[in-house]
Design a protein around this motif. Structure first.
Motif, PDB file in Angstrom:
ATOM      1  N   ASP A  23       5.471  -2.693  -9.340  1.00 55.01           N
ATOM      2  CA  ASP A  23       4.812  -3.036  -8.083  1.00 55.01           C
ATOM      3  C   ASP A  23       5.727  -2.856  -6.878  1.00 55.01           C
ATOM      4  N   GLN A  26       5.083   0.629  -5.985  1.00 51.20           N
ATOM      5  CA  GLN A  26       3.839   0.724  -5.218  1.00 51.20           C
ATOM      6  C   GLN A  26       4.025   0.179  -3.801  1.00 51.20           C
ATOM      7  N   SER A 112       0.932   3.452 -12.574  1.00 45.19           N
ATOM      8  CA  SER A 112       0.515   2.056 -12.505  1.00 45.19           C
ATOM      9  C   SER A 112      -0.743   1.815 -13.340  1.00 45.19           C
ATOM     10  N   HIS A 116      -0.630  -1.281 -16.184  1.00 47.61           N
ATOM     11  CA  HIS A 116      -1.226  -2.609 -16.036  1.00 47.61           C
ATOM     12  C   HIS A 116      -2.077  -3.096 -17.215  1.00 47.61           C
ATOM     13  N   GLY A 142       4.896  -8.894 -10.583  1.00 47.83           N
ATOM     14  CA  GLY A 142       4.229  -7.952  -9.694  1.00 47.83           C
ATOM     15  C   GLY A 142       4.201  -8.426  -8.259  1.00 47.83           C
ATOM     16  N   SER A 146       5.823  -6.806  -4.894  1.00 49.74           N
ATOM     17  CA  SER A 146       5.073  -6.524  -3.669  1.00 49.74           C
ATOM     18  C   SER A 146       5.726  -7.158  -2.450  1.00 49.74           C
TER      19      SER A 146
END
Length: 400
Positions: A23, A26, A112, A116, A142, A146
């Motif tokens: 994450d 991401q 991803s 997940h 996660g 983030s």
């Protein structure tokens, strides 16, 4: 005799660490958006499309991966997924234009999508009898990843620009090694714990039960919809609002997003154990309803009061995230991968749609007005009271 099953903490911690790294990769996308917007002269809509490409790739593929793994578990998909993410991160660092960024983002989204559902299954298996706690440990990784987006913006992308993403290739390499360890444990687990042959449950399901379950699934989708749209409005567009209204620098604005995400990570961690004790539905309900007043205040808060409001709001609203996944898994037992892929995939997909929609509305109506409208979304949390109670789920499970 007790049906208590032990919790395998070493596997939970390992998969949580990889979730943090996944994450974080991401989070590179929203973290680098302000820089890409300036250097490539992007509109808000184009910035939203980048997030859309990332999240929709993950969203579409997660249920597919989950359904496949429910039929044929594939432990070594975990390191393969991280390998695709590595390709995407490298591409972000060297992408010369907008279209190359989009292609790189697709690789990150696909990695991803593979990670997940299978990682959530690992957390379910390793959790034993404490699934709420297990999912919280997994999800907090996660959310912590983030939360690093704002820090990365200040420490890496502001001084080094887009090419700063190259350093994360080393991190994903370490994650592949951890994934290989988890995959070996996963393989041993399914070898020593073969799945029982399940008869079709639809034939013996009481009349009306299927309709109740279907209604609950649709309601979970609605709750995911409003939660992820609201989170997108804060994590992606609130920094732009701060910069527009208070003449903040990018570094100053990112501090607020870090508080929201970091407090959200703490809320995610505590939400699972609280749901083990007080019930999944109760935590789902209060995680949105209690956040509503804070959400309504935030668009009008000055820079001083925005600090405690956004932190407390992040803590409350995210306390129900891991609980949503566990509730859905217990609502449809026997299809852990499909349900995990559907719920987390929907979260990414709806977040993608929200990113584009909020960006487009902000271009046409003005960012300030759109943020005010988005603040009403947590009020939809009152619908959670319509979900079947935890006791009802236990009764259904015992009867099946």
């Amino acid at each position: 005799m007790s049906n208590f099953k032990p919790t395998v903490f070493r596997v939970l911690i390992a998969i949580s660490i990889v979730h943090l790294i996944n994450d974080t990769m991401q989070a590179i996308i929203p973290a680098i958006l302000p820089i890409l917007k300036e250097t490539m002269n992007l509109s808000y809509t184009q910035a939203g499309i980048i997030v859309f490409a990332l999240n929709m790739t993950s969203s579409v593929m997660q249920p597919v991966v989950g359904m496949y793994a429910d039929r044929k578990p594939a432990p070594y998909m975990l390191p393969i997924g991280m390998g695709l993410t590595t390709i995407g991160v490298f591409g972000i660092a060297i992408a010369p234009n907008y279209w190359a960024i989009l292609l790189s983002v697709l690789f990150i989204g696909l990695g991803s999508a593979i990670f997940h559902p299978e990682a959530s299954r690992v957390a379910y298996m390793a959790g034993g009898s404490r699934r709420g706690l297990a999912q919280s440990i997994f999800q907090v990784g996660g959310n912590s990843g983030s939360s690093l987006a704002s820090i990365m913006t200040v420490l890496i992308f502001v001084p080094f620009g887009q090419f700063g993403a190259i350093w994360f290739v080393l991190i994903t390499g370490c994650a592949i090694a951890v994934q290989l360890y988890v995959a070996r444990w996963y393989q041993d687990y399914i070898t020593t714990n073969p799945r029982p042959v399940r008869k079709s449950s639809d034939a013996k399901m009481p009349p009306g039960r299927k309709k109740q379950i279907t209604f609950a699934i649709y309601l979970i989708i609605v709750l995911l919809f409003v939660r992820t749209w609201y989170n997108s409005s804060i994590s992606i567009y609130y920094p732009f609002q701060l910069m527009e209204e208070f003449n903040f620098s990018l570094q100053q604005a990112q501090i607020y997003i870090f508080l929201f995400a970091a407090a959200g990570a703490l809320g995610t961690f505590l939400g699972g154990p609280l749901s083990d004790r007080y019930g999944r539905r109760n935590v789902l309900f209060y995680s949105m309803v209690a956040a509503a007043p804070l959400a309504l205040l935030l668009p009008y808060a000055d820079p001083f009061w925005a600090y405690p409001i956004i932190a407390l709001n992040g803590f409350i609203v995210m306390s129900g995230w891991s609980v949503t996944v566990v509730y859905a898994q217990e609502l449809v037992p026997g299809k852990i991968g499909t349900v995990s892929g559907l719920t987390t995939g929907l979260a990414f997909g709806l977040g993608a749609i929200g990113a584009v929609a909020i960006g487009g509305l902000s271009d046409s109506l003005g960012l300030s007005l759109v943020m005010q409208l988005a603040s009403y979304l947590p009020l939809f949390g009152f619908l959670a009271i319509l979900l079947p109670s935890d006791q009802k789920l236990r009764e259904w499970s015992a009867e099946s």
